[in-house]
Each structure stands twice: as structure tokens, then as C-alpha cells.
Design a protein around this motif. Structure first.
Motif, mmCIF file in Angstrom:
data_model
loop_
_atom_site.group_PDB
_atom_site.id
_atom_site.type_symbol
_atom_site.label_atom_id
_atom_site.label_comp_id
_atom_site.label_asym_id
_atom_site.label_seq_id
_atom_site.Cartn_x
_atom_site.Cartn_y
_atom_site.Cartn_z
ATOM 1 N N GLN A 102 -15.506 10.593 -2.558
ATOM 2 C CA GLN A 102 -15.700 11.655 -3.534
ATOM 3 C C GLN A 102 -16.458 12.786 -2.881
ATOM 4 O O GLN A 102 -17.618 12.618 -2.493
ATOM 5 C CB GLN A 102 -16.440 11.144 -4.768
ATOM 6 N N ALA A 103 -15.789 13.906 -2.768
ATOM 7 C CA ALA A 103 -16.413 15.100 -2.219
ATOM 8 C C ALA A 103 -17.071 15.882 -3.353
ATOM 9 O O ALA A 103 -16.688 15.731 -4.519
ATOM 10 C CB ALA A 103 -15.368 15.949 -1.517
ATOM 11 N N PRO A 104 -18.044 16.728 -3.038
ATOM 12 C CA PRO A 104 -18.728 17.506 -4.084
ATOM 13 C C PRO A 104 -17.739 18.313 -4.916
ATOM 14 O O PRO A 104 -16.883 19.022 -4.365
ATOM 15 C CB PRO A 104 -19.661 18.423 -3.283
ATOM 16 N N GLY A 105 -17.841 18.170 -6.217
ATOM 17 C CA GLY A 105 -16.990 18.929 -7.107
ATOM 18 C C GLY A 105 -15.573 18.416 -7.233
ATOM 19 O O GLY A 105 -14.739 19.051 -7.897
ATOM 20 N N LYS A 106 -15.290 17.270 -6.622
ATOM 21 C CA LYS A 106 -13.930 16.729 -6.661
ATOM 22 C C LYS A 106 -13.939 15.321 -7.263
ATOM 23 O O LYS A 106 -14.971 14.659 -7.328
ATOM 24 C CB LYS A 106 -13.319 16.702 -5.265
ATOM 25 N N GLN A 107 -12.780 14.892 -7.662
ATOM 26 C CA GLN A 107 -12.642 13.551 -8.205
ATOM 27 C C GLN A 107 -12.599 12.525 -7.079
ATOM 28 O O GLN A 107 -12.241 12.830 -5.937
ATOM 29 C CB GLN A 107 -11.363 13.445 -9.045
ATOM 30 N N ARG A 108 -12.982 11.311 -7.431
ATOM 31 C CA ARG A 108 -12.902 10.222 -6.464
ATOM 32 C C ARG A 108 -11.433 9.948 -6.143
ATOM 33 O O ARG A 108 -10.579 9.917 -7.039
ATOM 34 C CB ARG A 108 -13.568 8.971 -7.030
ATOM 35 N N GLU A 109 -11.148 9.740 -4.856
ATOM 36 C CA GLU A 109 -9.776 9.506 -4.445
ATOM 37 C C GLU A 109 -9.695 8.288 -3.535
ATOM 38 O O GLU A 109 -10.635 7.971 -2.794
ATOM 39 C CB GLU A 109 -9.216 10.731 -3.696
ATOM 40 N N LEU A 110 -8.545 7.638 -3.588
ATOM 41 C CA LEU A 110 -8.313 6.488 -2.725
ATOM 42 C C LEU A 110 -8.031 6.968 -1.307
ATOM 43 O O LEU A 110 -7.193 7.843 -1.095
ATOM 44 C CB LEU A 110 -7.136 5.666 -3.246
ATOM 45 N N VAL A 111 -8.723 6.375 -0.355
ATOM 46 C CA VAL A 111 -8.529 6.706 1.057
ATOM 47 C C VAL A 111 -7.640 5.668 1.724
ATOM 48 O O VAL A 111 -6.692 5.987 2.421
ATOM 49 C CB VAL A 111 -9.881 6.796 1.782
ATOM 50 N N ALA A 112 -7.980 4.397 1.520
ATOM 51 C CA ALA A 112 -7.238 3.314 2.153
ATOM 52 C C ALA A 112 -7.396 2.057 1.326
ATOM 53 O O ALA A 112 -8.446 1.852 0.713
ATOM 54 C CB ALA A 112 -7.738 3.071 3.573
ATOM 55 N N ALA A 113 -6.368 1.228 1.340
ATOM 56 C CA ALA A 113 -6.416 -0.021 0.593
ATOM 57 C C ALA A 113 -5.778 -1.123 1.419
ATOM 58 O O ALA A 113 -4.883 -0.872 2.229
ATOM 59 C CB ALA A 113 -5.705 0.115 -0.742
ATOM 60 N N SER A 114 -6.267 -2.331 1.199
ATOM 61 C CA SER A 114 -5.762 -3.480 1.947
ATOM 62 C C SER A 114 -5.584 -4.675 1.019
ATOM 63 O O SER A 114 -6.458 -4.952 0.214
ATOM 64 C CB SER A 114 -6.750 -3.842 3.071
ATOM 65 N N THR A 115 -4.478 -5.358 1.155
ATOM 66 C CA THR A 115 -4.291 -6.591 0.412
ATOM 67 C C THR A 115 -4.957 -7.736 1.163
ATOM 68 O O THR A 115 -5.413 -7.577 2.303
ATOM 69 C CB THR A 115 -2.803 -6.905 0.242
ATOM 70 N N ARG A 116 -4.981 -8.906 0.540
ATOM 71 C CA ARG A 116 -5.661 -10.044 1.154
ATOM 72 C C ARG A 116 -5.009 -10.445 2.484
ATOM 73 O O ARG A 116 -5.695 -10.875 3.415
ATOM 74 C CB ARG A 116 -5.669 -11.236 0.203
ATOM 75 N N ASP A 117 -3.704 -10.252 2.576
ATOM 76 C CA ASP A 117 -3.029 -10.630 3.817
ATOM 77 C C ASP A 117 -3.084 -9.535 4.874
ATOM 78 O O ASP A 117 -2.502 -9.686 5.945
ATOM 79 C CB ASP A 117 -1.572 -11.022 3.555
ATOM 80 N N GLY A 118 -3.770 -8.422 4.555
ATOM 81 C CA GLY A 118 -3.986 -7.391 5.548
ATOM 82 C C GLY A 118 -3.041 -6.209 5.483
ATOM 83 O O GLY A 118 -3.182 -5.264 6.260
ATOM 84 N N SER A 119 -2.077 -6.239 4.574
ATOM 85 C CA SER A 119 -1.200 -5.074 4.422
ATOM 86 C C SER A 119 -2.031 -3.882 3.948
ATOM 87 O O SER A 119 -2.896 -4.033 3.079
ATOM 88 C CB SER A 119 -0.100 -5.372 3.413
ATOM 89 N N ALA A 120 -1.751 -2.721 4.519
ATOM 90 C CA ALA A 120 -2.583 -1.555 4.222
ATOM 91 C C ALA A 120 -1.750 -0.348 3.839
ATOM 92 O O ALA A 120 -0.594 -0.222 4.240
ATOM 93 C CB ALA A 120 -3.449 -1.219 5.434
ATOM 94 N N ASN A 121 -2.360 0.519 3.055
ATOM 95 C CA ASN A 121 -1.753 1.817 2.800
ATOM 96 C C ASN A 121 -2.860 2.865 2.790
ATOM 97 O O ASN A 121 -4.026 2.554 2.554
ATOM 98 C CB ASN A 121 -0.950 1.831 1.502
ATOM 99 N N TYR A 122 -2.469 4.089 3.066
ATOM 100 C CA TYR A 122 -3.425 5.165 3.284
ATOM 101 C C TYR A 122 -3.035 6.429 2.537
ATOM 102 O O TYR A 122 -1.862 6.691 2.296
ATOM 103 C CB TYR A 122 -3.501 5.492 4.784
#
Length: 120
Positions: free
Chosen positions: A38-58
Motif C-alpha cells: 500500500q503506497a501513500p494515498g493508494k489502495q492496498r494491492e496484491l504484489v505476489a501470491a503463492s499456493t501451498r505447492d509453490g505455484s505463483a502469480n504476480y
């Protein structure tokens, strides 16, 4: 259950940082995990996510520069950030879906945030 984020700081453009997120408490299993910012004045945003098996998205803005990883045995989640840009400046939060016992559902937990400042 607590999530403790660390590793933020001041870095010059083009530099690197590695964020860590430690999960502690009564934990049976950790499901999906993620890093948000979350940057100043902005909404929180997803940067990166990982599943339990390690699959990721950005997020498109960090693809090729950031890498999320996890160590399930150590209950740790990491975010390696390379080639940082001023627009990456934000408070970074870790997030995890945690199952406290084999008989409970997953619940969402948040870390307290760690500040990353990219500036010359």
C-alpha cells in the motif's frame, strides 16, 4: 497465530531487498500466501501470491523483478525484490491462509507491514 514481516528499508533505484514473513503460534497448515503493498494515498494491492505447492502469480508491475517463495517447514514466506523502482515504495504486508488444527477451517491472517522506500 501471528505473522511477522521484516526486511524493509531504504534502497536506491535498481537495488534489491528480501522481505521475510514468519508465521508463529498454533499452526497445523499454511495454505495460500501473498504479499500486498500500500503506497501513500493508494489502495492496498496484491504484489505476489503463492499456493501451498509453490505455484505463483504476480502483479504485472513486478513480473520479472519480484519472486515469492516459501519454506513450509520453517513457516516462512519470502519476497525477493530486484531492480527496485521508486514506484515500488510502499508498506508491504504478508498474508496467509492458516489452518490452526486439522479440524478447523483456514482463516486469513495479516502481518503488520514493513516499509520499503526506493529513493536516491
Amino acid at each position: 497465530v501471528q505473522l511477522q514481516a521484516s526486511g524493509g528499508g531504504l534502497v536506491q533505484p535498481g537495488g534489491s531487498l528480501r522481505l521475510s514473513c514468519a508465521a508463529s503460534g498454533s499452526i497445523f497448515a499454511i495454505g495460500s500466501t501473498g504479499w500486498y503493498r500500500q503506497a501513500p494515498g493508494k489502495q492496498r494491492e496484491l504484489v505476489a501470491a503463492s499456493t501451498r505447492d509453490g505455484s505463483a502469480n504476480y502483479a504485472d508491475s513486478v513480473k520479472g523483478r519480484f519472486t515469492i517463495s516459501r519454506d513450509n517447514a520453517k513457516k516462512m514466506v519470502y519476497l525477493q525484490m530486484n531492480n527496485l523502482k521508486p514506484e515500488d515504495t510502499a508498506v508491504y504486508y504478508c498474508n496467509a491462509m492458516i489452518q490452526r488444527t486439522s479440524r478447523t477451517y483456514y482463516s486469513e491472517y495479516w502481518g503488520q507491514g514493513t516499509l520499503v522506500t526506493v529513493s536516491s
